[in-house]
Design a protein around this motif. Structure first.
Motif, PDB file in Angstrom:
ATOM      1  N   SER A  85      13.375   1.197   0.131  1.00  0.00           N
ATOM      2  CA  SER A  85      14.345   0.336   0.824  1.00  0.00           C
ATOM      3  C   SER A  85      14.122  -1.168   0.672  1.00  0.00           C
ATOM      4  O   SER A  85      14.925  -1.960   1.168  1.00  0.00           O
ATOM      5  CB  SER A  85      14.344   0.673   2.316  1.00  0.00           C
ATOM      6  N   TYR A  86      13.049  -1.587   0.023  1.00  0.00           N
ATOM      7  CA  TYR A  86      12.830  -3.039  -0.087  1.00  0.00           C
ATOM      8  C   TYR A  86      11.995  -3.357  -1.324  1.00  0.00           C
ATOM      9  O   TYR A  86      11.448  -2.464  -1.946  1.00  0.00           O
ATOM     10  CB  TYR A  86      12.135  -3.590   1.169  1.00  0.00           C
ATOM     11  N   LYS A 126      13.484  -1.950  -4.461  1.00  0.00           N
ATOM     12  CA  LYS A 126      14.596  -1.338  -3.719  1.00  0.00           C
ATOM     13  C   LYS A 126      15.381  -0.395  -4.642  1.00  0.00           C
ATOM     14  O   LYS A 126      15.699  -0.760  -5.772  1.00  0.00           O
ATOM     15  CB  LYS A 126      15.521  -2.416  -3.158  1.00  0.00           C
TER      16      LYS A 126
END
Ligand code: UT7
Length: 328
Positions: free
Chosen positions: A327-328, A304
């Protein structure tokens, strides 16, 4: 609060059959050494099953992604399939994929910008998320390049392979996701890499088939010269526009057309090859699938907040870059 389009999952599918350089040496006048040195390809995957095409591979990748994310296909609102090898001229491959995976509430369309189809589709899809009208969008790059490759042509048969890769885009408010995109097109290069037959200019005829007009035609050298400059230009532009130094970049995810084009891009950016996602040796150029295929393979290494630059170059000519904060 600003909504960005976040990539929240990725998955890929490659067919089982491996076409290696040794097998190509049997059919065209080439050598493993030439192919590896000039392009960086050792093998590619081929979808041998005559009853299966791009929609099948796209559906395999999409289903894998939905299972991994534990998301019902009924929650998908839009499917964009990036492809130059749709199952049919119409209807759109996206509609067939929706039916195959059970995405009964989705609408969809195909997007074609040659090898830049996937990034063009991601850029397009991100707008539906940013506008707030869609919350779950599948973008799938799928190409059965073996359906348009002339396996008696040593210039093209060595390069291409079949594969699919899918990503899920969802809204995010944590400042990760697709931060910037810049896509370019120059149609004056149209005939340097194209499939002459099958469109309205040259509908299928006995002559068009006999003269091999339904295969890829490529002036490799001029495409190479343009690609090597433009992909590096746009990668550098993405860094400058977003105030990123080479140290800030966690990964470069380039379209896999030729190892030498990828190396030139990394070189211009000043990033070392350990930050470059490259799997061209295993899969060749899978056109719309190259970038999601890399993201799927490197998914476990991504964290992330990582700054990832995606770059592309293809027929048209088309080229471009997308800056993603992972995003992760
Ligand atoms: O994804 C969409 C964008 N596509 C691309 O970016 C592809 C860009 N082009 C390329 O990657 C390269 O141009 C190729 C890999 C297609 C070709 O490499 P090249 O270094 O540009 O080779 P070339 O076409 O300049 O040919 C060099 C020599 C020629 O022989 P002579 O005239 O020097 O005697 C060719 O006939 O290599 C010969 N050649 C081959 N030899 C063995 C061409 N293809 C082959 C082959 N095996 N497969």
């Amino acid at each position: 609060m600003k909504i960005t389009a976040a990539i929240t999952g990725v998955a890929a599918y490659v067919p089982e059959y491996v076409l290696n350089n040794e097998e190509l040496e049997q059919s065209v006048d080439t050598t493993n050494e030439w192919i590896v040195t000039r392009c960086g390809v050792s093998e590619r995957r081929i979808l041998k099953d005559k009853d299966k095409a791009s929609a099948f591979m796209a559906a395999e990748a999409a289903t894998k992604l939905l299972v991994k994310k534990n998301i019902s296909p009924l929650d998908i609102e839009l499917i964009i399939v990036a492809t130059v090898t749709p199952d049919y001229q119409y209807p759109a491959t996206a509609n067939i994929v929706a039916d195959m995976i059970g995405a009964k509430n989705a609408w969809g369309f195909d997007l074609q910008a040659a090898c830049s189809s996937f990034l063009s589709a991601v850029h397009t899809a991100s707008k539906f998320i940013e506008a707030g009208t869609h919350k779950k969008v599948l973008v799938i790059g799928s190409d059965k390049m073996s359906s348009v490759v002339d396996y008696s042509c040593r210039k093209t048969s060595i390069l291409f392979g079949d594969a699919a890769g899918a990503i899920l885009l969802e809204p995010s408010t944590d400042e990760t996701g697709i931060i910037d995109a810049r896509l370019y097109a120059d149609g004056s290069g149209a005939k340097q890499l194209y499939q002459p037959g099958g469109g309205s200019m040259m509908p299928a005829s006995l002559d068009s088939v006999v003269n091999k007009q339904h295969f890829i035609h490529m002036d490799g050298q001029s495409v190479f010269k343009f690609a090597v400059v433009k992909m590096a230009d746009v990668a550098e532009e993405m860094m400058i526009r977003n105030n990123l130094t080479a140290d800030d970049v966690a990964f470069l995810t380039p379209h896999q057309a030729n190892k030498r084009i990828i190396e030139a891009t990394a070189n211009r950016m000043g990033v070392t090859m350990d930050k470059v996602m490259m799997n061209i040796h295993k899969y060749g150029n899978t056109t719309s699938a190259t970038i999601p295929l890399c993201l799927a393979e490197w998914e476990n290494q991504l964290k992330k907040g990582d700054n990832v630059i995606l770059t592309t170059f293809g027929a048209g000519f088309t080229w471009g870059g997308i800056y993603v904060k992972w995003s992760y």
